[in-house]
Design a protein around this motif. Sequence first.
Motif, PDB file in Angstrom:
ATOM      1  N   ARG A  92       0.827  -1.208   0.000  1.00  0.00           N
ATOM      2  CA  ARG A  92       0.000   0.000   0.000  1.00  0.00           C
ATOM      3  C   ARG A  92       0.861   1.258   0.000  1.00  0.00           C
ATOM      4  O   ARG A  92       0.572   2.227  -0.711  1.00  0.00           O
ATOM      5  N   ALA A  93       1.930   1.232   0.800  1.00  0.00           N
ATOM      6  CA  ALA A  93       2.831   2.394   0.860  1.00  0.00           C
ATOM      7  C   ALA A  93       3.490   2.629  -0.496  1.00  0.00           C
ATOM      8  O   ALA A  93       3.653   3.779  -0.926  1.00  0.00           O
ATOM      9  N   ALA A  94       3.860   1.549  -1.178  1.00  0.00           N
ATOM     10  CA  ALA A  94       4.486   1.678  -2.502  1.00  0.00           C
ATOM     11  C   ALA A  94       3.505   2.284  -3.497  1.00  0.00           C
ATOM     12  O   ALA A  94       3.874   3.150  -4.299  1.00  0.00           O
ATOM     13  N   ALA A  95       2.245   1.855  -3.450  1.00  0.00           N
ATOM     14  CA  ALA A  95       1.244   2.402  -4.364  1.00  0.00           C
ATOM     15  C   ALA A  95       1.047   3.893  -4.113  1.00  0.00           C
ATOM     16  O   ALA A  95       0.992   4.689  -5.056  1.00  0.00           O
ATOM     17  N   SER A  96       0.970   4.288  -2.846  1.00  0.00           N
ATOM     18  CA  SER A  96       0.822   5.712  -2.520  1.00  0.00           C
ATOM     19  C   SER A  96       2.026   6.513  -2.982  1.00  0.00           C
ATOM     20  O   SER A  96       1.882   7.584  -3.578  1.00  0.00           O
ATOM     21  N   ALA A  97       3.212   5.998  -2.702  1.00  0.00           N
ATOM     22  CA  ALA A  97       4.434   6.706  -3.098  1.00  0.00           C
ATOM     23  C   ALA A  97       4.525   6.826  -4.612  1.00  0.00           C
ATOM     24  O   ALA A  97       4.954   7.864  -5.136  1.00  0.00           O
ATOM     25  N   PHE A  98       4.098   5.787  -5.326  1.00  0.00           N
ATOM     26  CA  PHE A  98       4.150   5.833  -6.781  1.00  0.00           C
ATOM     27  C   PHE A  98       3.176   6.877  -7.325  1.00  0.00           C
ATOM     28  O   PHE A  98       3.534   7.695  -8.177  1.00  0.00           O
ATOM     29  N   GLY A  99       1.940   6.867  -6.831  1.00  0.00           N
ATOM     30  CA  GLY A  99       0.960   7.854  -7.287  1.00  0.00           C
ATOM     31  C   GLY A  99       1.422   9.274  -7.016  1.00  0.00           C
ATOM     32  O   GLY A  99       1.352  10.143  -7.898  1.00  0.00           O
ATOM     33  N   ALA A 100       1.923   9.523  -5.802  1.00  0.00           N
ATOM     34  CA  ALA A 100       2.414  10.861  -5.460  1.00  0.00           C
ATOM     35  C   ALA A 100       3.627  11.232  -6.307  1.00  0.00           C
ATOM     36  O   ALA A 100       3.771  12.382  -6.727  1.00  0.00           O
ATOM     37  N   GLY A 101       4.482  10.247  -6.571  1.00  0.00           N
ATOM     38  CA  GLY A 101       5.677  10.495  -7.379  1.00  0.00           C
ATOM     39  C   GLY A 101       5.349  10.877  -8.809  1.00  0.00           C
ATOM     40  O   GLY A 101       5.999  11.746  -9.396  1.00  0.00           O
ATOM     41  N   LEU A 102       4.330  10.245  -9.384  1.00  0.00           N
ATOM     42  CA  LEU A 102       3.904  10.622 -10.736  1.00  0.00           C
ATOM     43  C   LEU A 102       3.403  12.057 -10.745  1.00  0.00           C
ATOM     44  O   LEU A 102       3.759  12.850 -11.624  1.00  0.00           O
ATOM     45  N   ALA A 103       2.575  12.390  -9.756  1.00  0.00           N
ATOM     46  CA  ALA A 103       2.023  13.743  -9.684  1.00  0.00           C
ATOM     47  C   ALA A 103       3.133  14.776  -9.543  1.00  0.00           C
ATOM     48  O   ALA A 103       3.098  15.826 -10.191  1.00  0.00           O
ATOM     49  N   ALA A 104       4.126  14.484  -8.718  1.00  0.00           N
ATOM     50  CA  ALA A 104       5.235  15.421  -8.503  1.00  0.00           C
ATOM     51  C   ALA A 104       6.014  15.670  -9.791  1.00  0.00           C
ATOM     52  O   ALA A 104       6.629  16.726  -9.946  1.00  0.00           O
ATOM     53  N   ARG A 105       5.957  14.719 -10.707  1.00  0.00           N
ATOM     54  CA  ARG A 105       6.665  14.843 -11.982  1.00  0.00           C
ATOM     55  C   ARG A 105       5.768  15.370 -13.102  1.00  0.00           C
ATOM     56  O   ARG A 105       6.163  15.414 -14.255  1.00  0.00           O
ATOM     57  N   GLY A 106       4.542  15.721 -12.762  1.00  0.00           N
ATOM     58  CA  GLY A 106       3.612  16.246 -13.764  1.00  0.00           C
ATOM     59  C   GLY A 106       3.099  15.197 -14.722  1.00  0.00           C
ATOM     60  O   GLY A 106       2.679  15.518 -15.841  1.00  0.00           O
ATOM     61  N   LEU A 107       3.095  13.921 -14.312  1.00  0.00           N
ATOM     62  CA  LEU A 107       2.652  12.824 -15.170  1.00  0.00           C
ATOM     63  C   LEU A 107       1.241  12.393 -14.798  1.00  0.00           C
ATOM     64  O   LEU A 107       0.882  12.355 -13.619  1.00  0.00           O
ATOM     65  N   THR A 108       0.448  12.064 -15.790  1.00  0.00           N
ATOM     66  CA  THR A 108      -0.901  11.572 -15.566  1.00  0.00           C
ATOM     67  C   THR A 108      -0.857  10.094 -15.195  1.00  0.00           C
ATOM     68  O   THR A 108      -0.125   9.315 -15.813  1.00  0.00           O
ATOM     69  N   LEU A 109      -1.667   9.712 -14.209  1.00  0.00           N
ATOM     70  CA  LEU A 109      -1.843   8.307 -13.837  1.00  0.00           C
ATOM     71  C   LEU A 109      -3.062   7.772 -14.573  1.00  0.00           C
ATOM     72  O   LEU A 109      -4.166   8.309 -14.448  1.00  0.00           O
ATOM     73  N   VAL A 110      -2.855   6.715 -15.355  1.00  0.00           N
ATOM     74  CA  VAL A 110      -3.942   5.999 -16.016  1.00  0.00           C
ATOM     75  C   VAL A 110      -4.002   4.635 -15.346  1.00  0.00           C
ATOM     76  O   VAL A 110      -3.000   3.929 -15.292  1.00  0.00           O
ATOM     77  N   TYR A 111      -5.176   4.273 -14.829  1.00  0.00           N
ATOM     78  CA  TYR A 111      -5.266   3.014 -14.084  1.00  0.00           C
ATOM     79  C   TYR A 111      -6.656   2.421 -14.238  1.00  0.00           C
ATOM     80  O   TYR A 111      -7.480   2.952 -14.967  1.00  0.00           O
ATOM     81  N   GLY A 112      -6.926   1.332 -13.538  1.00  0.00           N
ATOM     82  CA  GLY A 112      -8.163   0.585 -13.714  1.00  0.00           C
ATOM     83  C   GLY A 112      -9.425   1.205 -13.169  1.00  0.00           C
ATOM     84  O   GLY A 112     -10.500   0.619 -13.305  1.00  0.00           O
ATOM     85  N   GLY A 113      -9.337   2.365 -12.527  1.00  0.00           N
ATOM     86  CA  GLY A 113     -10.524   3.093 -12.120  1.00  0.00           C
ATOM     87  C   GLY A 113     -11.123   2.719 -10.783  1.00  0.00           C
ATOM     88  O   GLY A 113     -12.151   3.261 -10.387  1.00  0.00           O
ATOM     89  N   SER A 114     -10.500   1.811 -10.047  1.00  0.00           N
ATOM     90  CA  SER A 114     -11.044   1.351  -8.771  1.00  0.00           C
ATOM     91  C   SER A 114     -10.656   2.267  -7.617  1.00  0.00           C
ATOM     92  O   SER A 114      -9.594   2.889  -7.633  1.00  0.00           O
ATOM     93  N   SER A 115     -11.508   2.303  -6.595  1.00  0.00           N
ATOM     94  CA  SER A 115     -11.168   3.010  -5.356  1.00  0.00           C
ATOM     95  C   SER A 115     -10.608   2.045  -4.331  1.00  0.00           C
ATOM     96  O   SER A 115     -10.265   2.445  -3.223  1.00  0.00           O
ATOM     97  N   ARG A 116     -10.471   0.784  -4.676  1.00  0.00           N
ATOM     98  CA  ARG A 116     -10.017  -0.261  -3.747  1.00  0.00           C
ATOM     99  C   ARG A 116      -8.546  -0.593  -3.946  1.00  0.00           C
ATOM    100  O   ARG A 116      -7.967  -0.349  -4.990  1.00  0.00           O
ATOM    101  N   GLY A 117      -7.973  -1.207  -2.925  1.00  0.00           N
ATOM    102  CA  GLY A 117      -6.646  -1.792  -2.984  1.00  0.00           C
ATOM    103  C   GLY A 117      -5.561  -0.832  -3.411  1.00  0.00           C
ATOM    104  O   GLY A 117      -5.612   0.369  -3.134  1.00  0.00           O
ATOM    105  N   LEU A 118      -4.568  -1.379  -4.088  1.00  0.00           N
ATOM    106  CA  LEU A 118      -3.437  -0.575  -4.545  1.00  0.00           C
ATOM    107  C   LEU A 118      -3.870   0.433  -5.595  1.00  0.00           C
ATOM    108  O   LEU A 118      -3.313   1.528  -5.675  1.00  0.00           O
ATOM    109  N   MET A 119      -4.869   0.073  -6.392  1.00  0.00           N
ATOM    110  CA  MET A 119      -5.381   1.028  -7.375  1.00  0.00           C
ATOM    111  C   MET A 119      -5.859   2.295  -6.676  1.00  0.00           C
ATOM    112  O   MET A 119      -5.477   3.406  -7.045  1.00  0.00           O
TER     113      MET A 119
END
Length: 191
Positions: free
Chosen positions: A19-46
């Motif tokens: 879970r921590a890795a997923a959060s760090a990855f999402g925040a890291g993309l945002a910090a780099r100005g990159l869009t996150l494209v994912y499966g659309g779920s509010s659950r789990g690592l997504m």
Amino acid sequence: MSAVGLFCSANDTLPEPFRAAASAFGAGLAARGLTLVYGGSSRGLMGEAARAARAAGGRVVGVMPRHLISRERAAADIDELHLVDSLAERKQRMADLSDLFVALPGGVGTLDEALEMISWFDVGIARKPTLFVDVEGFWRPFATMMAAFGAAGVLRPHLAGAWSILPDVPASLRAVEQALAPEAPIEGRLA
């Protein structure tokens, strides 16, 4: 704006390091100005990745098959949610929207998505690499399997650029930056 397709679990019961890795990855993309494209779920690592990206001011685009809206709890707090009719359409739409792919821990769905992108790379449909984030050694069995395939001679030589395994989120974010830079090789290849 460049976009990164993320494949990962929608399971809510995964260990804290995942879970921590997923959060760090999402925040890291945002910090780099990159869009996150994912499966659309509010659950789990997504969900973890999407919430972290949004909290850090990032753009988040979900792609979800209609039949999974209830099961995976479609995210309501993202920039866009594309509804499609099948898992195959989800992969195609994510591929259309993404410049490369990253796989965090996940089950058969994650493996299916990542392997399809590697297959597309192999046959020339899309030359977009897939980066596996080896959280807690999760992707080591995959690396072993792919090495065995290579040793058996069933992988074409040009497939070498299709996938990489990175040891952690910081290394994967550096690899994403390198992959999106013109003519830059991806670091950290283990296979």
